[in-house]
Design a protein around this motif. Sequence first.
Motif, mmCIF file in Angstrom:
data_model
loop_
_atom_site.group_PDB
_atom_site.id
_atom_site.type_symbol
_atom_site.label_atom_id
_atom_site.label_comp_id
_atom_site.label_asym_id
_atom_site.label_seq_id
_atom_site.Cartn_x
_atom_site.Cartn_y
_atom_site.Cartn_z
ATOM 1 N N VAL A 1 18.452 -48.314 -44.707
ATOM 2 C CA VAL A 1 18.364 -49.669 -45.263
ATOM 3 C C VAL A 1 17.191 -50.429 -44.642
ATOM 4 N N ALA A 2 17.100 -50.429 -43.313
ATOM 5 C CA ALA A 2 16.079 -51.219 -42.631
ATOM 6 C C ALA A 2 14.707 -50.557 -42.703
ATOM 7 N N GLY A 3 14.683 -49.224 -42.708
ATOM 8 C CA GLY A 3 13.401 -48.543 -42.746
ATOM 9 C C GLY A 3 12.545 -48.858 -41.523
ATOM 10 N N ASN B 1 10.301 -59.970 -52.679
ATOM 11 C CA ASN B 1 9.237 -59.089 -53.157
ATOM 12 C C ASN B 1 9.343 -58.823 -54.653
ATOM 13 N N GLY B 2 10.147 -59.649 -55.367
ATOM 14 C CA GLY B 2 10.207 -59.547 -56.814
ATOM 15 C C GLY B 2 11.106 -58.464 -57.346
ATOM 16 N N THR C 1 9.789 -52.429 -48.682
ATOM 17 C CA THR C 1 9.339 -53.804 -48.864
ATOM 18 C C THR C 1 8.801 -54.337 -47.549
ATOM 19 N N SER C 2 8.159 -55.476 -47.629
ATOM 20 C CA SER C 2 7.775 -56.189 -46.417
ATOM 21 C C SER C 2 9.035 -56.808 -45.806
ATOM 22 N N PRO C 3 9.018 -57.154 -44.525
ATOM 23 C CA PRO C 3 10.219 -57.708 -43.893
ATOM 24 C C PRO C 3 10.601 -59.041 -44.520
ATOM 25 N N PRO C 4 11.893 -59.391 -44.473
ATOM 26 C CA PRO C 4 12.325 -60.665 -45.074
ATOM 27 C C PRO C 4 11.782 -61.862 -44.311
ATOM 28 N N ASN C 5 11.478 -62.917 -45.056
ATOM 29 C CA ASN C 5 11.041 -64.176 -44.452
ATOM 30 C C ASN C 5 12.266 -65.078 -44.333
ATOM 31 N N PRO D 1 8.590 -49.299 -59.218
ATOM 32 C CA PRO D 1 8.543 -49.278 -57.757
ATOM 33 C C PRO D 1 7.419 -48.392 -57.264
ATOM 34 N N PRO D 2 6.909 -48.659 -56.068
ATOM 35 C CA PRO D 2 5.871 -47.809 -55.525
ATOM 36 C C PRO D 2 6.389 -46.401 -55.305
ATOM 37 N N VAL D 3 5.555 -45.442 -55.645
ATOM 38 C CA VAL D 3 5.917 -44.038 -55.474
ATOM 39 C C VAL D 3 5.594 -43.624 -54.056
#
Length: 482
Positions: free
Chosen positions: A1-3, A75-76, A88-92, A359-361
């Motif tokens: 989940v966190a990656g 991130n949409g 994704t980038s980390p949550p703000n 999504p990004p591959v």
Amino acid sequence: VAGDHFQLFELWYHKLDPKNLGSIPAGPAASFLKKSGLNENILSRIWDISDPGGKGYLDKAGLFVALKLVALVQNGKEPSIANISFITSPPNMGEAPPHPPPPLSKSPGPPLVPAPPAPTTVNSAGVWTITPADRARYDQIFNSLGPEANKIHGNKVRGVMLNSKLSTDILGKIWDLADMDKDGNLDKVEFSIAMHLIYKVLENNPLPATLPQEMLSSARRAGVAGQGPVPAPLAPPSQTLLPDNNKLQSSGPPPAPWVVSAADKARYDVMFHNADIDKDGFVSGQEIKGVFLQSGLPQMVLAHIWNLCDMKQTGKLTSEQFALAMWLIQQKIAGVDPPSTLTPEMIPPTMRPKPTTEPPVVAKPTYSNPELQAVADEIEELNKDKLKLETDIQQKEASIRLKNNEIKNLQTELDTLSATLKQLENQKGAAQKRLDDLGQQKISLEQEYESVEDQIRREKEEVTLLSSSFVMLFLYFFFSCW
């Protein structure tokens, strides 16, 4: 989940659960999630997914899921279990992340620690001295880890330190000694000190309680002209993002306008505000039961409308769902039956699916070591199975919620029928009592009638007797006059 953001998620968790109780109460958790700036409907969805059992608090796994869902929305992406593995980038979260502690948590697939340099013949007094050759080796390791602004974050150093096989207690003390400015990063001097301490402890030298002055001085003045082979660490396999289509929005017709007009929505919002007794932004069936029953529609029709509007089967309605329910009720009163399923133009605007993006591959990481590759493949299969199981669980929980809602509706209908039956029984009892009273009145009147008839018969006999006496008297008087 966190990656890649595992360390950051850990920091958030320890901030919210400083006593390590294993749970975060709903109040602090909700206040923390609101700092993300997302609207309440989205946060409500995130909470439902993060707390599927309805426990009313978040454990560590639940907080990790909530943070990842926040990052997805920012991130949409759609906040759902199906998207939980997206990178994704980390949550703000609206504030700076907490200060990282020494990076001692386990890391999947860390880089290998370089073998310690061959011991040199130095006396015990110079065992902590960093020579120019040592510094050269440490600098090349430092550069291979990809420093930013001449510093390496603890996440990048973590794997190298853990693969030394030293205990986490020893590694924690080494980190405390090396990170002199306590910023969670190591510059070249600090990194050289950390590596030199690891090597010397591996050579069975006792770890000093404080940083030796000779080590600090030698680390600062040692040059970068060291010679000899460098045991550079193996960098972890990178996950390369292939060209994606993030900017390619799905084409299609524009979204249909909502069936509820702005004027009706404003009117229903007033009703919603009055019905929302606890002011939690939702109305339960109990809170709007009176509003629904005022329509005069049958219970089954109202239950069907509720099921249509409670699309997630949460047992509560948002202001938009309430407005849709009132609109459907008005349509039914006007003679238009509610549909079996909601049409696209009926779905509330905030609950309509957003245009999806590809999504990004992510390229599958590869390892030169066959054993590591086998382990990576097994982990990937386990993650797929886990995701499938989580999806199945979500579907089954949704089905259970639907069944429970149906049971509640049937129970409500049963209670209504029971109340009606009881009322009819009371009416039957009252009618029977009235009949019994009328029966008693009938008997009394019949007795009174018989009494009157008997009196009439006696009076007739008396009249007859008097008539006979009168006739006899008349005849006697008549014949006497003769």
